[in-house]
Design a protein around this motif. Structure first.
Motif, PDB file in Angstrom:
ATOM      1  N   LYS A 144      53.113  39.109  45.321  1.00 46.24           N
ATOM      2  CA  LYS A 144      53.590  40.443  44.913  1.00 46.24           C
ATOM      3  C   LYS A 144      53.809  41.374  46.108  1.00 46.24           C
ATOM      4  CE  LYS A 144      51.138  39.761  40.547  1.00 46.24           C
ATOM      5  NZ  LYS A 144      50.461  40.282  39.384  1.00 46.24           N
TER       6      LYS A 144
ATOM      7  N   ARG B  13      58.440  37.357  42.373  1.00 48.01           N
ATOM      8  CA  ARG B  13      59.466  38.123  41.662  1.00 48.01           C
ATOM      9  C   ARG B  13      60.796  38.110  42.416  1.00 48.01           C
ATOM     10  NH1 ARG B  13      60.043  44.274  40.118  1.00 48.01           N
ATOM     11  NH2 ARG B  13      60.672  44.067  37.943  1.00 48.01           N
TER      12      ARG B  13
ATOM     13  N   LEU C 100      55.632  44.747  46.097  1.00 44.79           N
ATOM     14  CA  LEU C 100      55.008  46.009  45.680  1.00 44.79           C
ATOM     15  C   LEU C 100      54.286  46.729  46.825  1.00 44.79           C
ATOM     16  CD1 LEU C 100      53.489  44.906  42.229  1.00 44.79           C
ATOM     17  CD2 LEU C 100      55.556  46.258  42.601  1.00 44.79           C
TER      18      LEU C 100
ATOM     19  N   GLU D  72      55.061  48.633  49.232  1.00 46.36           N
ATOM     20  CA  GLU D  72      55.349  50.052  49.512  1.00 46.36           C
ATOM     21  C   GLU D  72      54.832  50.995  48.417  1.00 46.36           C
ATOM     22  OE1 GLU D  72      59.587  51.183  49.096  1.00 46.36           O
ATOM     23  OE2 GLU D  72      59.951  49.108  48.520  1.00 46.36           O
ATOM     24  N   HIS D  73      54.448  50.412  47.261  1.00 41.93           N
ATOM     25  CA  HIS D  73      54.014  51.260  46.135  1.00 41.93           C
ATOM     26  C   HIS D  73      52.500  51.323  45.968  1.00 41.93           C
ATOM     27  CE1 HIS D  73      58.195  51.422  45.005  1.00 41.93           C
ATOM     28  NE2 HIS D  73      58.257  50.111  44.919  1.00 41.93           N
ATOM     29  N   VAL D  74      51.756  50.564  46.785  1.00 39.64           N
ATOM     30  CA  VAL D  74      50.293  50.556  46.637  1.00 39.64           C
ATOM     31  C   VAL D  74      49.628  50.832  47.990  1.00 39.64           C
ATOM     32  CG1 VAL D  74      50.302  48.950  44.681  1.00 39.64           C
ATOM     33  CG2 VAL D  74      50.151  48.049  47.006  1.00 39.64           C
ATOM     34  N   ASP D  75      48.349  51.190  47.932  1.00 41.84           N
ATOM     35  CA  ASP D  75      47.600  51.408  49.175  1.00 41.84           C
ATOM     36  C   ASP D  75      46.908  50.105  49.545  1.00 41.84           C
ATOM     37  OD1 ASP D  75      48.204  54.215  48.971  1.00 41.84           O
ATOM     38  OD2 ASP D  75      46.699  54.294  47.381  1.00 41.84           O
TER      39      ASP D  75
ATOM     40  N   ALA E 157      42.220  35.371  40.742  1.00 41.26           N
ATOM     41  CA  ALA E 157      41.843  36.275  39.655  1.00 41.26           C
ATOM     42  C   ALA E 157      42.929  36.208  38.577  1.00 41.26           C
ATOM     43  CB  ALA E 157      41.707  37.698  40.191  1.00 41.26           C
ATOM     44  N   PRO E 158      42.637  36.669  37.360  1.00 39.18           N
ATOM     45  CA  PRO E 158      43.666  36.681  36.310  1.00 39.18           C
ATOM     46  C   PRO E 158      44.873  37.512  36.746  1.00 39.18           C
ATOM     47  CG  PRO E 158      41.506  37.192  35.368  1.00 39.18           C
ATOM     48  CD  PRO E 158      41.354  37.222  36.866  1.00 39.18           C
ATOM     49  N   GLY E 159      46.049  36.960  36.526  1.00 42.75           N
ATOM     50  CA  GLY E 159      47.254  37.746  36.759  1.00 42.75           C
ATOM     51  C   GLY E 159      47.715  37.848  38.201  1.00 42.75           C
TER      52      GLY E 159
ATOM     53  N   LYS F 128      38.932  42.880  48.922  1.00 38.03           N
ATOM     54  CA  LYS F 128      38.430  41.733  48.165  1.00 38.03           C
ATOM     55  C   LYS F 128      37.803  40.588  48.969  1.00 38.03           C
ATOM     56  CE  LYS F 128      39.084  43.649  44.287  1.00 38.03           C
ATOM     57  NZ  LYS F 128      39.146  44.981  44.941  1.00 38.03           N
TER      58      LYS F 128
ATOM     59  N   LEU G 107      52.963  51.977  38.389  1.00 41.13           N
ATOM     60  CA  LEU G 107      53.746  50.821  38.860  1.00 41.13           C
ATOM     61  C   LEU G 107      54.619  50.207  37.766  1.00 41.13           C
ATOM     62  CD1 LEU G 107      51.014  49.021  41.035  1.00 41.13           C
ATOM     63  CD2 LEU G 107      52.936  50.388  41.861  1.00 41.13           C
TER      64      LEU G 107
ATOM     65  N   TYR H 192      42.362  35.904  27.365  1.00 43.94           N
ATOM     66  CA  TYR H 192      40.958  36.260  27.643  1.00 43.94           C
ATOM     67  C   TYR H 192      40.416  37.081  26.473  1.00 43.94           C
ATOM     68  CZ  TYR H 192      42.371  34.795  32.291  1.00 43.94           C
ATOM     69  OH  TYR H 192      42.849  34.061  33.352  1.00 43.94           O
TER      70      TYR H 192
ATOM     71  N   LYS I 298      47.765  38.739  28.975  1.00 40.00           N
ATOM     72  CA  LYS I 298      46.328  38.548  29.160  1.00 40.00           C
ATOM     73  C   LYS I 298      45.459  38.656  27.892  1.00 40.00           C
ATOM     74  CE  LYS I 298      46.743  37.338  33.339  1.00 40.00           C
ATOM     75  NZ  LYS I 298      48.185  37.085  33.131  1.00 40.00           N
TER      76      LYS I 298
ATOM     77  N   THR J  79      48.131  43.874  44.695  1.00 36.54           N
ATOM     78  CA  THR J  79      47.716  44.996  43.839  1.00 36.54           C
ATOM     79  C   THR J  79      46.208  44.990  43.579  1.00 36.54           C
ATOM     80  OG1 THR J  79      48.128  43.702  41.846  1.00 36.54           O
ATOM     81  CG2 THR J  79      49.936  45.048  42.657  1.00 36.54           C
ATOM     82  N   GLU J  80      45.520  43.935  43.986  1.00 39.45           N
ATOM     83  CA  GLU J  80      44.068  43.841  43.727  1.00 39.45           C
ATOM     84  C   GLU J  80      43.219  44.646  44.718  1.00 39.45           C
ATOM     85  OE1 GLU J  80      43.015  39.649  43.485  1.00 39.45           O
ATOM     86  OE2 GLU J  80      44.701  39.294  42.160  1.00 39.45           O
TER      87      GLU J  80
ATOM     88  N   THR K 274      50.764  30.851  37.688  1.00 46.15           N
ATOM     89  CA  THR K 274      51.805  30.227  36.860  1.00 46.15           C
ATOM     90  C   THR K 274      53.188  30.593  37.369  1.00 46.15           C
ATOM     91  OG1 THR K 274      50.293  30.540  35.001  1.00 46.15           O
ATOM     92  CG2 THR K 274      52.514  29.788  34.469  1.00 46.15           C
TER      93      THR K 274
ATOM     94  N   ARG L 169      45.800  56.388  40.804  1.00 45.99           N
ATOM     95  CA  ARG L 169      46.503  56.797  42.032  1.00 45.99           C
ATOM     96  C   ARG L 169      47.138  58.178  41.868  1.00 45.99           C
ATOM     97  NH1 ARG L 169      51.487  54.451  45.260  1.00 45.99           N
ATOM     98  NH2 ARG L 169      50.629  54.515  47.358  1.00 45.99           N
TER      99      ARG L 169
ATOM    100  N   GLY M 168      39.786  44.066  41.117  1.00 45.21           N
ATOM    101  CA  GLY M 168      40.903  44.882  41.580  1.00 45.21           C
ATOM    102  C   GLY M 168      41.660  45.633  40.505  1.00 45.21           C
TER     103      GLY M 168
ATOM    104  N   LYS N  45      47.007  51.756  36.618  1.00 48.98           N
ATOM    105  CA  LYS N  45      48.158  51.548  37.521  1.00 48.98           C
ATOM    106  C   LYS N  45      49.492  51.699  36.791  1.00 48.98           C
ATOM    107  CE  LYS N  45      45.214  48.508  40.257  1.00 48.98           C
ATOM    108  NZ  LYS N  45      45.037  47.393  41.161  1.00 48.98           N
TER     109      LYS N  45
ATOM    110  N   GLU O 236      48.649  42.829  36.151  1.00 46.54           N
ATOM    111  CA  GLU O 236      48.064  41.526  35.804  1.00 46.54           C
ATOM    112  C   GLU O 236      48.909  40.727  34.812  1.00 46.54           C
ATOM    113  OE1 GLU O 236      44.000  42.172  34.479  1.00 46.54           O
ATOM    114  OE2 GLU O 236      43.618  43.452  36.201  1.00 46.54           O
TER     115      GLU O 236
END
Lengths: 219, 219
Positions: free
Chosen positions: B165, B198, B168, B170-173, B38-40, B147, A168, A151, A147, B142-143, B44, A198, A40, A165, A143
């Motif tokens: 997340k 957040r 977010l 409204e800011h992503v498709d 996935a990472p991020g 997926k 954002l 990684y 990172k 955001t991914e 945590t 985007r 993603g 991105k 992410e």
């Protein structure tokens, strides 16, 4: 006592096949890039948005690596370029043998540039050479800026780091300077481009980078 | 002719050790969850934001899996819970043997709930049972909403899917309904929670889910 290190053995065999791929690509004058990222981060979007910017000048091929589905390949096909799909069937990375089979199926005389979109995974793909001219990694700024050190192999093996991105940035807690500094600590030679698939911001830098590197390899 | 299937052999051995872990945890009355993403995606952050909401009622332990660095462990330690760090040194997932060693190092009589934060990877961690009560996967919106079908194993192996997340959206498709429908197609039993680490939105649903599942396992 005899010991077999299976990992090393596999890795050695992979390197041999990667060398064959490199020779094959060189022989046909094809410039090639291996795109890697976490799931993603926007590898497919980057191809879909940027390929139409260069198809007037180069004959493009794309190898799409996915665990399941042909979704990415279908998106890329709409840009009119040649697409070859690899479904790894559970395997978490592309390896040189998979690319070798793909190269035998593509019309290599009809290509100038080959993009390989790896499986979405920030770990394993970095361990497998494919025989390309350069590795490119994408990271979405969603992410998190911690990172690179978490990684490190992916960052140390890549020639170019694309932060995607960036539209954002104002909505997330991401310190772009910190992330860049850490990436440069791991790999002082790494080149970096910020962009947004985007909004299109920064895409021209990605195109310039491709053309510059293409010329340095095949010029 | 004798053939050894190395993958199956490793997987079988892992299952055996996972069973030992399960027995050990049960014997000490510990409820346990394996967090994967996935990472991020925010594993945590989810722990850091939500653990303080339950430390008055439960004695919490966290096993942190990372390829390199102790960054996640340091963030989680600040919440005051018991943290055990596993650095996999390049390995892209946690396995049952790593958890087994960790269990021998923790004071199991002093814990009610154990969270295991897996390596950031949407592929390999799903293949390795650890011996916990349930697997939880996170996905950041955001991914991209494509997926589930691209990484089906993670979705089919998880009891709970957390969309993080959502601030977010409204800011992503990202089509949340489409992603949920696909996840349910792969795993009709999967439970789903939307939240934002957040803003804190939805965290109370995550806590209720933990407490409900805890009671059904240990009540």
């Amino acid at each position: 006592m005899h010991q077999i290190n299976i990992g090393e053995d596999l890795r050695g065999k992979n390197r041999e096949i990667a060398e064959e791929n490199r020779e094959m690509l060189k022989k046909h004058g094809i410039f090639s890039l291996n795109l890697m990222s976490a799931p993603g981060a926007g590898k497919t979007s980057l191809l879909v948005k940027s390929l139409p910017m260069i198809t007037d000048r180069y004959r493009i091929g794309v190898i799409e690596g996915d665990i399941q589905t042909t979704r990415d390949a279908e998106r890329v096909k709409k840009t009119g370029v040649e697409v070859y799909q690899i479904q790894t069937g559970g395997v978490c990375h592309l390896d040189a043998a998979m690319i070798h089979s793909a190269l035998h199926s593509l019309d290599l005389d009809a290509l100038d540039i080959l993009f390989i979109e790896n499986v979405g995974n920030l770990v394993c793909p970095a361990e497998f050479e494919l025989g390309v001219d350069g590795r490119v990694m994408l990271m979405s700024i969603t992410e998190g800026d911690d990172k690179p050190k978490k990684y490190p192999l992916m960052f140390s093996e890549s020639r170019l780091l694309v932060f995607n991105k960036i539209d954002l940035l104002e909505h997330v807690d991401f310190d772009l300077q910190k992330a860049k500094a850490e990436a440069a600590e791991i790999n002082p030679e790494i080149e970096i481009i910020d962009l947004s698939c985007r909004t299109g911001e920064g895409l021209e830098n990605w195109i310039s980078w491709i053309e510059g590197f293409y010329k340095s390899c095949r010029g």
